[in-house]
Every structure is written in C-alpha cells, then in structure tokens.
Design a protein around this motif. Structure first.
Motif, mmCIF file in Angstrom:
data_model
loop_
_atom_site.group_PDB
_atom_site.id
_atom_site.type_symbol
_atom_site.label_atom_id
_atom_site.label_comp_id
_atom_site.label_asym_id
_atom_site.label_seq_id
_atom_site.Cartn_x
_atom_site.Cartn_y
_atom_site.Cartn_z
ATOM 1 N N ILE A 11 57.117 -6.429 30.265
ATOM 2 C CA ILE A 11 56.378 -5.259 29.679
ATOM 3 C C ILE A 11 56.979 -4.140 30.162
ATOM 4 O O ILE A 11 57.697 -3.832 31.093
ATOM 5 C CB ILE A 11 55.369 -5.696 30.404
ATOM 6 C CG1 ILE A 11 54.650 -4.771 30.565
ATOM 7 C CG2 ILE A 11 55.916 -5.792 32.230
ATOM 8 C CD1 ILE A 11 53.183 -4.835 30.483
ATOM 9 N N ARG A 12 56.826 -2.802 30.031
ATOM 10 C CA ARG A 12 56.835 -1.603 30.234
ATOM 11 C C ARG A 12 55.639 -0.486 30.221
ATOM 12 O O ARG A 12 54.815 -0.607 29.438
ATOM 13 C CB ARG A 12 57.656 -1.159 28.595
ATOM 14 C CG ARG A 12 58.181 0.638 29.237
ATOM 15 C CD ARG A 12 59.553 0.191 28.453
ATOM 16 N NE ARG A 12 59.393 1.424 27.117
ATOM 17 C CZ ARG A 12 59.179 2.664 27.196
ATOM 18 N NH1 ARG A 12 58.917 3.467 28.407
ATOM 19 N NH2 ARG A 12 59.242 3.727 26.232
ATOM 20 N N VAL A 13 55.574 -0.176 31.000
ATOM 21 C CA VAL A 13 54.149 1.104 30.826
ATOM 22 C C VAL A 13 55.255 2.797 30.719
ATOM 23 O O VAL A 13 55.875 3.306 31.420
ATOM 24 C CB VAL A 13 53.861 1.740 32.388
ATOM 25 C CG1 VAL A 13 53.090 2.650 32.119
ATOM 26 C CG2 VAL A 13 53.514 0.013 33.198
ATOM 27 N N ALA A 72 52.343 -4.584 21.645
ATOM 28 C CA ALA A 72 53.561 -5.027 21.498
ATOM 29 C C ALA A 72 54.068 -3.980 20.453
ATOM 30 O O ALA A 72 53.823 -3.931 19.585
ATOM 31 C CB ALA A 72 53.330 -6.483 21.175
ATOM 32 N N ALA A 73 55.350 -4.017 20.519
ATOM 33 C CA ALA A 73 55.980 -2.445 20.170
ATOM 34 C C ALA A 73 57.682 -3.091 20.169
ATOM 35 O O ALA A 73 58.254 -2.814 21.121
ATOM 36 C CB ALA A 73 55.718 -1.148 20.335
ATOM 37 N N PRO A 74 58.022 -2.949 19.118
ATOM 38 C CA PRO A 74 60.049 -2.818 18.955
ATOM 39 C C PRO A 74 59.973 -1.446 18.762
ATOM 40 O O PRO A 74 59.093 -0.871 18.614
ATOM 41 C CB PRO A 74 60.670 -3.435 17.706
ATOM 42 C CG PRO A 74 59.105 -3.505 16.867
ATOM 43 C CD PRO A 74 57.529 -3.303 17.991
ATOM 44 N N LEU A 83 66.891 7.102 23.946
ATOM 45 C CA LEU A 83 68.547 5.355 24.241
ATOM 46 C C LEU A 83 66.828 4.730 24.271
ATOM 47 O O LEU A 83 66.157 5.287 25.443
ATOM 48 C CB LEU A 83 69.100 5.786 24.726
ATOM 49 C CG LEU A 83 70.512 6.079 24.666
ATOM 50 C CD1 LEU A 83 71.417 5.847 25.922
ATOM 51 C CD2 LEU A 83 70.965 6.330 23.500
ATOM 52 N N GLU A 84 67.006 3.761 24.111
ATOM 53 C CA GLU A 84 65.808 1.911 25.184
ATOM 54 C C GLU A 84 65.914 2.293 25.959
ATOM 55 O O GLU A 84 66.771 1.770 26.279
ATOM 56 C CB GLU A 84 66.218 0.849 23.515
ATOM 57 C CG GLU A 84 66.126 1.016 21.982
ATOM 58 C CD GLU A 84 67.500 2.091 21.866
ATOM 59 O OE1 GLU A 84 68.637 1.987 22.809
ATOM 60 O OE2 GLU A 84 67.865 1.826 20.711
ATOM 61 N N SER A 85 64.601 1.720 26.432
ATOM 62 C CA SER A 85 64.880 1.288 28.140
ATOM 63 C C SER A 85 65.506 0.191 29.085
ATOM 64 O O SER A 85 66.008 -0.499 27.867
ATOM 65 C CB SER A 85 62.658 0.774 27.788
ATOM 66 O OG SER A 85 63.359 -0.354 27.556
ATOM 67 N N SER A 88 67.856 -8.967 20.576
ATOM 68 C CA SER A 88 68.579 -8.895 19.397
ATOM 69 C C SER A 88 69.088 -7.298 20.357
ATOM 70 O O SER A 88 69.980 -7.019 19.699
ATOM 71 C CB SER A 88 67.152 -7.945 18.267
ATOM 72 O OG SER A 88 66.192 -7.696 19.135
ATOM 73 N N GLY A 89 68.431 -6.474 21.228
ATOM 74 C CA GLY A 89 69.229 -5.493 21.926
ATOM 75 C C GLY A 89 70.522 -6.661 21.763
ATOM 76 O O GLY A 89 71.540 -5.165 22.397
ATOM 77 N N SER A 90 70.796 -6.903 22.312
ATOM 78 C CA SER A 90 71.645 -7.710 22.759
ATOM 79 C C SER A 90 73.102 -8.697 21.813
ATOM 80 O O SER A 90 74.410 -8.860 22.641
ATOM 81 C CB SER A 90 72.140 -8.473 24.226
ATOM 82 O OG SER A 90 70.941 -9.827 23.733
HETATM 83 O O1 TXA Z 1 62.528 1.474 24.802
HETATM 84 C C1 TXA Z 1 62.384 0.804 24.184
HETATM 85 O O2 TXA Z 1 62.021 -0.071 24.831
HETATM 86 C C2 TXA Z 1 61.463 0.574 23.266
HETATM 87 C C3 TXA Z 1 59.959 1.216 22.878
HETATM 88 C C4 TXA Z 1 59.745 1.123 22.025
HETATM 89 O O3 TXA Z 1 59.565 0.384 24.336
HETATM 90 N N1 TXA Z 1 61.848 -1.292 22.855
HETATM 91 C C5 TXA Z 1 62.466 -1.529 21.651
HETATM 92 O O4 TXA Z 1 62.338 -2.366 21.216
HETATM 93 O O5 TXA Z 1 63.752 -0.303 22.673
HETATM 94 P P1 TXA Z 1 63.434 -3.324 20.377
HETATM 95 O O6 TXA Z 1 62.364 -4.972 20.163
HETATM 96 O O7 TXA Z 1 63.691 -3.145 19.519
HETATM 97 O O8 TXA Z 1 64.146 -4.336 21.529
HETATM 98 C C6 TXA Z 1 63.644 -4.717 23.428
HETATM 99 C C7 TXA Z 1 64.626 -5.622 23.556
HETATM 100 C C8 TXA Z 1 64.829 -6.871 22.508
HETATM 101 O O9 TXA Z 1 66.131 -6.963 22.152
HETATM 102 C C9 TXA Z 1 64.674 -7.942 22.621
HETATM 103 O O10 TXA Z 1 64.540 -8.988 22.593
HETATM 104 C C10 TXA Z 1 63.919 -8.292 24.603
HETATM 105 O O11 TXA Z 1 63.742 -6.466 24.086
HETATM 106 N N2 TXA Z 1 62.878 -8.430 24.453
HETATM 107 C C11 TXA Z 1 61.522 -8.461 25.190
HETATM 108 N N3 TXA Z 1 61.252 -8.867 25.931
HETATM 109 C C12 TXA Z 1 61.977 -9.911 25.953
HETATM 110 C C13 TXA Z 1 61.644 -11.063 26.852
HETATM 111 N N4 TXA Z 1 60.464 -11.547 26.904
HETATM 112 N N5 TXA Z 1 62.965 -11.809 27.310
HETATM 113 C C14 TXA Z 1 63.784 -10.888 26.510
HETATM 114 N N6 TXA Z 1 64.117 -9.882 25.782
HETATM 115 C C15 TXA Z 1 63.180 -9.851 25.773
#
Ligand code: TXA
Ligand code: MG
Length: 312
Positions: A112-114, A132-134, A170-172, A213-215
């Motif tokens: 979760i993120r704010v 929910a947002a990637p 860059l992503e969070s 995916s990010g890892s």
């Molecule tokens: O900056 C960000 O994080 C952006 C903005 C839109 O918030 N979002 C982002 O989402 O980069 P995404 O889906 O592209 O990358 C998020 C990463 C993914 O690698 C996902 O698998 C991981 O966060 N993630 C999300 N929920 C998770 C969880 N419950 N446990 C482990 N990893 C998680």
C-alpha cells in the motif's frame, strides 16, 4: 483519452473502469481494488502475469495502515515520516473485503502507498475504495512519467488523468514490513539511510527472494539496447557509432552523440531518465549509453533500474 476532468475519472473508477493517473513516482494504471472485474482489466491491458500483486493507493495514512491487522511499530514510524510520498509498505493481509484476491495476485501480503502528487490526492480523496495501480506501461517496459507517455502505451483505450509530470521519476521504494526489521524489496527515492534514521533499524537488503515484477532481473526496458559505464574514459573502449547513440550521464563528453543529456544532480537523473529513454527510441537512436551514478542515496535506485534495463 487524456483529460483534466477529475470528476469524470472518479466516476469511471467507481463504476469499475481503468483510469491512469499521475503520481510523484510514475503514472499508475488504476482500478478499484475490491472489484475482481475492474482489476482484471489492468492485468489484460498491461499483459501482466496474474500472480504479480498490485500496489493499493489511498489518500489517507490512517486508512492505509488499517489495511492490515499486522502493522509493526516501525511501519507506523515509516508512514509518519514518509507518507504521503514515494514509499510502498508491504503487510500481511487480513480478512478484508476491500481487497480482492485478484488485486494482490492471490498473495497473503498486501502493498500500500499514500502518494503525495496533488492530482493523485484529489483523485483518491473522494474514493471510498483502494485504487490498485501498477505503473501505467505494458509489462516489462519503461514506466511513464507524463500523461503523454501513458497515451503512447494505451492510446484511447483508457482515460488518462492529466497532471504535472512525476516529480521523482522512479518507482516507489518498496519496504516489506513482514519481518522484525524493514526489508527493502525495491530501492527508490526513500533511501536505506533515511529508513535507518527514522526507525533506528538497519534495513534488511533483499536478494530478490520475493517474486515481484520489479525484482525480475530484466525489467524497465527500452526497445533499444542500453549500455552502462562508470567512468567517461570507458567511452573510448565502447565500440559503437556514437552519432547514432543517445548519451545520458553526469559527466560531460566531447563525443558527438545523436542525443546528449548531461544531468547535474542525481535527482535530475531520476526525474529525466525514463523520458530520455523514450525520446531516444522516438529519435531512432540505435543505442542508449548511460553513466552509472555512485551507489548512494537515490543513485542506488538509478543503478538498480539501469542494471535491469541493460540486461540482455
Ligand atoms: O511508484 C510506484 O510504486 C508505482 C506507482 C503507480 O505507485 N507503481 C508501481 O507498480 O511501480 P508496479 O506494479 O509496476 O510495481 C510494483 C511492484 C511489483 O514488482 C509488485 O510485484 C510489487 O510491487 N508488489 C506489490 N504488492 C506486493 C506484495 N504484496 N508483496 C510483494 N511485492 C508486491
Ligand atoms: Mg512497473
């Protein structure tokens, strides 16, 4: 369609449609997290594997922390220090109707993120659900930092809420709060040092043990090859036609590259990097040549993305 009509976007989210929106990290592809059907639209659009969990977004810190019954004290400290902002916290998931299984890819944890971006906050504040947002890019591609980048990915298939380009770029930083100490799953603008200073706990550095995916080793990739280097002297040894290559780095160079961006700070590097990758593609450059910053502060996150983007 790119729009400034925030009410239209809130309405679309409420009825289960996908809306892309700006955040300070990158643009997100949002849908209500309590609706399996809405969430499925994100996975379909992104062509993302169904077991990759999405990050939930909301405007309120207390609401965010109430997402899980298992929130350690250090996570509350992190939230108080770095939210709203570019940090995602991962918690053990409790029973919660607000989160569909689909949103978290069937995992037993929830991220979760704010966000702090003003437009994101105006969008999220009236929502009675988590969004929910990637990142709003096709799976494996470079994250978007402007509304126009999102348009390039999805065209008129979705509503795109316009707003100031992502300030950070860059992503969070993703921090797992499942252990005794915070564990950094993805480096970002909130650094290891800041986490240590705030919590007094030495963060655990993850060795990609969580499948997200990010890892993945290969991710965040431009369509053209990316070559990285440390010291400008190394440019002499890289054999390529520099007049067809795009250069981004902190050091000046006399070579006449087709495109050249010399940044003066790491923050500027982070802010401009993804846009530069996209510009290089559009200008038909054959290669991107990028200088690695020193591995400290946000330089760690830049290097992380450069390494993944340059993996063959
Ligand atoms: O900056 C960000 O994080 C952006 C903005 C839109 O918030 N979002 C982002 O989402 O980069 P995404 O889906 O592209 O990358 C998020 C990463 C993914 O690698 C996902 O698998 C991981 O966060 N993630 C999300 N929920 C998770 C969880 N419950 N446990 C482990 N990893 C998680
Ligand atoms: Mg992404």
């Amino acid at each position: 369609m790119i729009t400034n009509d925030i009410d239209l976007c809130i309405e679309a989210l409420t009825k289960g449609d996908v809306v892309a929106f700006p955040t300070e990290t990158v643009f997100g592809l949002g849908a209500r997290a309590d609706s399996p059907l809405a969430v499925k639209k994100i996975f379909d659009l992104k062509q993302r594997p169904n077991d990759h969990p999405l990050i939930l977004h909301c405007a309120n810190i207390d609401v965010a922390l109430a997402v899980s019954p298992h929130v350690p004290d250090y996570a509350r400290v992190l939230a108080a220090n770095f939210w709203p902002g570019p940090m995602t916290l991962i918690f053990k998931r409790g029973v919660n109707d607000a989160i569909s299984d689909e949103a978290v890819g069937g995992h037993s944890s929830v991220g979760i993120r704010v966000p702090s971006h003003e437009t994101a906050r105006r969008l999220l504040e009236p929502c009675s659900f988590f969004v929910a947002a990637p990142s709003a890019n096709k799976f494996g591609r470079v994250s978007p930092t402007t509304a126009h980048h999102v348009y390039e990915e999805f065209g008129d298939e979705i509503l795109i809420l316009d707003g100031e380009p992502s300030q950070c770029g860059l992503e969070s930083t993703i921090i797992s709060c499942l252990e005794e100490s915070p564990e950094i799953l993805r480096p970002g603008a909130i650094t290891e040092k800041e986490i240590l200073n705030a919590t007094g706990l030495e963060p655990i550095k993850s060795e990609n043990k969580v499948v997200v995916s990010g890892s993945l080793e290969k991710h965040y990739q431009p369509d053209i090859p990316l070559i990285t280097f440390n010291n400008v002297n190394e440019l002499n040894e890289i054999s390529l036609d520099k007049s067809k290559a795009a250069y981004i780095g902190l050091a000046e160079t006399d070579y006449s590259f087709s495109m050249k961006l010399v940044v003066s700070t790491y923050d500027q590097y982070a802010h401009e990097m993804y846009n530069f990758f996209r510009e290089a593609e559009k200008n038909n450059c054959e290669t991107i040549v990028a200088q690695c910053p020193i591995n400290e502060g946000i330089g760690i996150a830049i290097n992380d993305r450069l390494t993944k983007a340059s993996k063959k």
